[in-house]
Design an enzyme around this catalytic site. Sequence first.
Site, short mmCIF file in Angstrom:
data_model
loop_
_atom_site.label_atom_id
_atom_site.label_comp_id
_atom_site.label_asym_id
_atom_site.label_seq_id
_atom_site.Cartn_x
_atom_site.Cartn_y
_atom_site.Cartn_z
CG ASP A 1 -1.60 1.27 1.62
OD1 ASP A 1 -2.58 1.75 0.64
OD2 ASP A 1 -1.70 1.70 2.34
CG LEU A 2 1.47 5.61 -1.96
CD1 LEU A 2 2.90 5.72 -2.18
CD2 LEU A 2 1.31 6.60 -2.74
CG ASP A 3 -1.96 7.24 0.84
OD1 ASP A 3 -0.74 8.01 0.97
OD2 ASP A 3 -2.56 7.76 -0.35
CB THR B 1 0.95 10.67 2.26
OG1 THR B 1 0.58 9.60 1.80
CG2 THR B 1 2.30 11.05 1.34
CE LYS C 1 -4.33 5.93 9.44
NZ LYS C 1 -3.50 5.56 10.40
N GLY C 2 -6.66 3.59 3.54
CA GLY C 2 -7.62 3.00 3.01
C GLY C 2 -8.54 2.86 2.20
NE ARG D 1 -9.00 12.61 -4.03
CZ ARG D 1 -8.53 12.59 -5.55
NH1 ARG D 1 -9.10 14.17 -7.02
NH2 ARG D 1 -7.64 12.39 -6.14
CB SER E 1 -2.60 3.17 -3.37
OG SER E 1 -2.61 4.46 -2.98
CB ALA E 2 -7.34 3.62 -2.25
CB SER E 3 -4.32 7.28 -3.04
OG SER E 3 -3.08 8.46 -4.29
CG ASN F 1 -3.77 13.08 -5.36
OD1 ASN F 1 -3.57 13.73 -6.62
ND2 ASN F 1 -4.71 12.14 -4.73
CE LYS G 1 -5.94 -0.90 -0.65
NZ LYS G 1 -5.11 -0.34 -0.32
CD GLU H 1 -3.41 -1.37 3.11
OE1 GLU H 1 -3.62 -1.23 3.87
OE2 GLU H 1 -3.83 -1.43 1.67
CG ASP H 2 -2.14 2.48 5.99
OD1 ASP H 2 -2.10 2.33 5.19
OD2 ASP H 2 -1.86 4.10 6.75
C1 BG6 Z 1 -5.35 5.83 0.41
C2 BG6 Z 1 -5.16 6.56 1.72
O1 BG6 Z 1 -4.42 5.70 0.27
O2 BG6 Z 1 -6.05 7.10 -0.65
C3 BG6 Z 1 -7.06 7.01 1.99
O3 BG6 Z 1 -5.43 5.75 2.71
C4 BG6 Z 1 -7.42 7.70 0.54
O4 BG6 Z 1 -7.19 7.85 3.29
C5 BG6 Z 1 -7.48 7.22 -0.71
O5 BG6 Z 1 -8.56 8.76 0.46
C6 BG6 Z 1 -7.65 8.63 -2.47
O6 BG6 Z 1 -6.34 8.70 -2.11
P1 BG6 Z 1 -6.62 10.10 -3.20
O7 BG6 Z 1 -4.87 11.02 -3.00
O8 BG6 Z 1 -6.88 9.45 -3.78
O9 BG6 Z 1 -7.10 11.15 -2.92
MG MG Z 2 -2.82 3.79 3.36
#
Ligand code: BG6
Ligand code: MG
Length: 224
Positions: free
Chosen positions: A9-11, A17, A45-46, A49, A114-116, A118, A145, A169-170
């Site tokens: 996982d990333l964040d 972050t 977390k995870g 957005r 990762s769910a992000s 970014n 997730k 994973e966190d």
């Molecule tokens: C996850 C974070 O990795 O990414 C969440 O743990 C976050 O907290 C999610 O909401 C989405 O991230 P982003 O960068 O697309 O807003």
């Molecule tokens: Mg995370």
Amino acid sequence: MNKTGFIFDLDGVIVDTAKYHYLAWKNLAEELGIEFTEEDNEKFKGVSRRRCLEILLEMGGITVSDEQFESWLQEKNEDYLRYISKMDETEILPNVQRVLEYLKERDIPMALGSASKNAIPILEKVSLLPYFKAVVDGNAVTKAKPDPEVFLIAAEELGVNPSHCVVFEDAVAGIEAANSAKMLSIGIGNSEVLSQAAYSFEDFTEMDIEFLDKLVDTLEERIK
Ligand code: BG6
Ligand code: MG
């Protein structure tokens, strides 16, 4: 087919972050008159957005138009991007690079799960992108997730059987996703919060190379 694969996982696992996500949500919550604590943030977390904003609005009992929803989503992300704009290698969490180096030396393929949305710019900022054979992020999945989709795609892209993958994973939702993908879940953070993980460590400084060695050997032994 590769034998074993490692998915990160990333964040909150690779980079610190999670605190910036928290601050950006807290700013928006304050603007909306909603109290938002670090404990509330665990549920974020995870989580995507979009789903985070839904939860925040549920907490405040607020119903909004689609237009307002999109505008708050954008506001939170712009705020978050301001926080991460100055990120560099110093924000890689302790010992992460050592673990990545070790796996690279053992020729074990690694993926990001990762769910992000970014994820790629962040990996570029901290110069870790080259370690990953596959990057599966919030742009690549349709189900967030705790659905295992993100990790299953990552395993496929690595060419590794899901049951031979390890996931770091966190987030509670992430551990649940890894477990339902039948992967070996390793929690990074509070072991009480991450009680469903097969193993958990406060951070990567608590995990020694011997542990990783044993893990890889056990998985490879299982495959033979
Ligand atoms: C996850 C974070 O990795 O990414 C969440 O743990 C976050 O907290 C999610 O909401 C989405 O991230 P982003 O960068 O697309 O807003
Ligand atoms: Mg995370």
